[in-house]
Design an enzyme around this catalytic site. Structure first.
Site, PDB file in Angstrom:
ATOM      1  N   ASP A  29     -76.322 -13.591 -50.730  1.00 34.64           N
ATOM      2  CA  ASP A  29     -75.498 -12.701 -49.897  1.00 34.64           C
ATOM      3  C   ASP A  29     -75.761 -13.047 -48.428  1.00 34.64           C
ATOM      4  O   ASP A  29     -76.910 -13.182 -48.002  1.00 34.64           O
ATOM      5  CB  ASP A  29     -75.855 -11.232 -50.176  1.00 34.64           C
ATOM      6  CG  ASP A  29     -74.822 -10.282 -49.603  1.00 34.64           C
ATOM      7  OD1 ASP A  29     -74.209  -9.540 -50.383  1.00 34.64           O
ATOM      8  OD2 ASP A  29     -74.624 -10.285 -48.360  1.00 34.64           O
ATOM      9  N   ILE A  30     -74.692 -13.179 -47.663  1.00 33.86           N
ATOM     10  CA  ILE A  30     -74.797 -13.622 -46.273  1.00 33.86           C
ATOM     11  C   ILE A  30     -75.336 -12.516 -45.348  1.00 33.86           C
ATOM     12  O   ILE A  30     -75.800 -12.796 -44.243  1.00 33.86           O
ATOM     13  CB  ILE A  30     -73.410 -14.130 -45.776  1.00 33.86           C
ATOM     14  CG1 ILE A  30     -73.561 -15.123 -44.641  1.00 33.86           C
ATOM     15  CG2 ILE A  30     -72.486 -12.998 -45.417  1.00 33.86           C
ATOM     16  CD1 ILE A  30     -74.130 -16.435 -45.035  1.00 33.86           C
ATOM     17  N   GLU A  88     -65.906  -4.106 -50.411  1.00 29.12           N
ATOM     18  CA  GLU A  88     -65.593  -5.060 -49.342  1.00 29.12           C
ATOM     19  C   GLU A  88     -64.842  -6.281 -49.877  1.00 29.12           C
ATOM     20  O   GLU A  88     -63.877  -6.732 -49.256  1.00 29.12           O
ATOM     21  CB  GLU A  88     -66.910  -5.490 -48.675  1.00 29.12           C
ATOM     22  CG  GLU A  88     -66.745  -6.347 -47.447  1.00 29.12           C
ATOM     23  CD  GLU A  88     -68.096  -6.833 -46.905  1.00 29.12           C
ATOM     24  OE1 GLU A  88     -69.073  -6.059 -46.901  1.00 29.12           O
ATOM     25  OE2 GLU A  88     -68.161  -8.009 -46.508  1.00 29.12           O
ATOM     26  N   HIS A  93     -68.633  -8.830 -58.312  1.00 25.97           N
ATOM     27  CA  HIS A  93     -69.912  -9.452 -57.979  1.00 25.97           C
ATOM     28  C   HIS A  93     -71.045  -8.492 -58.302  1.00 25.97           C
ATOM     29  O   HIS A  93     -70.962  -7.299 -58.014  1.00 25.97           O
ATOM     30  CB  HIS A  93     -69.985  -9.904 -56.517  1.00 25.97           C
ATOM     31  CG  HIS A  93     -69.511  -8.896 -55.521  1.00 25.97           C
ATOM     32  ND1 HIS A  93     -68.173  -8.609 -55.315  1.00 25.97           N
ATOM     33  CD2 HIS A  93     -70.197  -8.096 -54.671  1.00 25.97           C
ATOM     34  CE1 HIS A  93     -68.053  -7.690 -54.384  1.00 25.97           C
ATOM     35  NE2 HIS A  93     -69.274  -7.347 -53.978  1.00 25.97           N
ATOM     36  N   HIS A  95     -74.727  -7.523 -57.406  1.00 24.67           N
ATOM     37  CA  HIS A  95     -75.783  -7.687 -56.398  1.00 24.67           C
ATOM     38  C   HIS A  95     -77.136  -7.677 -57.109  1.00 24.67           C
ATOM     39  O   HIS A  95     -77.450  -6.716 -57.834  1.00 24.67           O
ATOM     40  CB  HIS A  95     -75.789  -6.501 -55.417  1.00 24.67           C
ATOM     41  CG  HIS A  95     -74.610  -6.394 -54.512  1.00 24.67           C
ATOM     42  ND1 HIS A  95     -74.600  -6.885 -53.220  1.00 24.67           N
ATOM     43  CD2 HIS A  95     -73.378  -5.832 -54.685  1.00 24.67           C
ATOM     44  CE1 HIS A  95     -73.436  -6.618 -52.642  1.00 24.67           C
ATOM     45  NE2 HIS A  95     -72.679  -5.974 -53.514  1.00 24.67           N
TER      46      HIS A  95
HETATM   47  P1  AMP Z   1     -69.218  -5.125 -51.675  1.00 19.26           P
HETATM   48  O1  AMP Z   1     -67.819  -5.669 -51.923  1.00 19.26           O
HETATM   49  O2  AMP Z   1     -69.196  -3.805 -50.973  1.00 19.26           O
HETATM   50  O3  AMP Z   1     -70.049  -5.114 -52.911  1.00 19.26           O
HETATM   51  O4  AMP Z   1     -69.933  -6.119 -50.647  1.00 19.26           O
HETATM   52  C1  AMP Z   1     -69.604  -7.483 -50.559  1.00 19.26           C
HETATM   53  C2  AMP Z   1     -70.849  -8.272 -50.271  1.00 19.26           C
HETATM   54  O5  AMP Z   1     -70.453  -9.636 -50.115  1.00 19.26           O
HETATM   55  C3  AMP Z   1     -71.594  -7.867 -48.997  1.00 19.26           C
HETATM   56  O6  AMP Z   1     -72.964  -7.636 -49.318  1.00 19.26           O
HETATM   57  C4  AMP Z   1     -71.397  -9.078 -48.071  1.00 19.26           C
HETATM   58  O7  AMP Z   1     -72.524  -9.325 -47.257  1.00 19.26           O
HETATM   59  C5  AMP Z   1     -71.186 -10.206 -49.058  1.00 19.26           C
HETATM   60  N1  AMP Z   1     -70.396 -11.302 -48.510  1.00 19.26           N
HETATM   61  C6  AMP Z   1     -69.197 -11.235 -47.895  1.00 19.26           C
HETATM   62  N2  AMP Z   1     -68.770 -12.459 -47.539  1.00 19.26           N
HETATM   63  C7  AMP Z   1     -69.731 -13.327 -47.931  1.00 19.26           C
HETATM   64  C8  AMP Z   1     -69.883 -14.745 -47.851  1.00 19.26           C
HETATM   65  N3  AMP Z   1     -68.957 -15.523 -47.278  1.00 19.26           N
HETATM   66  N4  AMP Z   1     -71.018 -15.292 -48.353  1.00 19.26           N
HETATM   67  C9  AMP Z   1     -71.959 -14.513 -48.940  1.00 19.26           C
HETATM   68  N5  AMP Z   1     -71.864 -13.187 -49.058  1.00 19.26           N
HETATM   69  C10 AMP Z   1     -70.779 -12.583 -48.564  1.00 19.26           C
END
Ligand code: AMP
Length: 129
Positions: A29-30, A88, A93, A95
């Site tokens: 995760d970025i 988001e 995905h 975590h």
């Molecule tokens: P959520 O959809 O709320 O579960 O969160 C999306 C997750 O994806 C967040 O923790 C972001 O930091 C992560 N994220 C978004 N874009 C990227 C990326 N390009 N590379 C890695 N992680 C990402």
């Protein structure tokens, strides 16, 4: 339009890739909650976890378990917490978050890592696969 995670799978956007197989992909995760915070995704682009077909759902859980076992060895922590949110990014995905206390699962406290630190922990997790 392809999700940002589909673009990562296709290599159109860079990622700190931990592992992939034919159907799943794991990467850091970025914007991590903790060192080693990893996302596991199905290559099939589906928005919500419980909309996955049973086979993909089970496969994602087994894939996530494999990554979590390596993550636990790579990071000094009590256990690996699991969360599925998706508010988001509309591409399923899981975590995987190294935790020591309940607050470590809070998405309100984040850590900052340099590129070198991302690369180091990526390599360390990979070394346990
Ligand atoms: P959520 O959809 O709320 O579960 O969160 C999306 C997750 O994806 C967040 O923790 C972001 O930091 C992560 N994220 C978004 N874009 C990227 C990326 N390009 N590379 C890695 N992680 C990402």
């Amino acid at each position: 339009m392809a999700s940002i995670f589909t673009k990562i799978i296709l290599g159109e956007i860079p990622s700190y890739k931990i592992y992939e197989d034919e159907k799943y992909y794991a990467f850091l995760d970025i914007n991590p909650n903790a060192l080693g915070h990893t996302l596991c995704i199905p290559k099939k682009e589906v928005d919500k976890l419980f909309d996955l077909d049973d086979e993909t759902y089970k496969g994602l859980m087994i894939f996530s378990k494999k990554i979590a076992e390596a993550l636990k060895k790579a990071v000094d922590c009590q256990r690996i917490g699991v969360s599925v949110i998706g508010l988001e990014v509309p591409h399923v995905h899981v975590h995987l978050i190294p935790i020591n206390k309940m607050d470590d699962m809070s998405f309100n406290s984040k850590i900052k890592l340099s590129d070198d630190e991302f690369v180091d922990i990526m390599k360390k997790i990979k070394s346990y696969l």
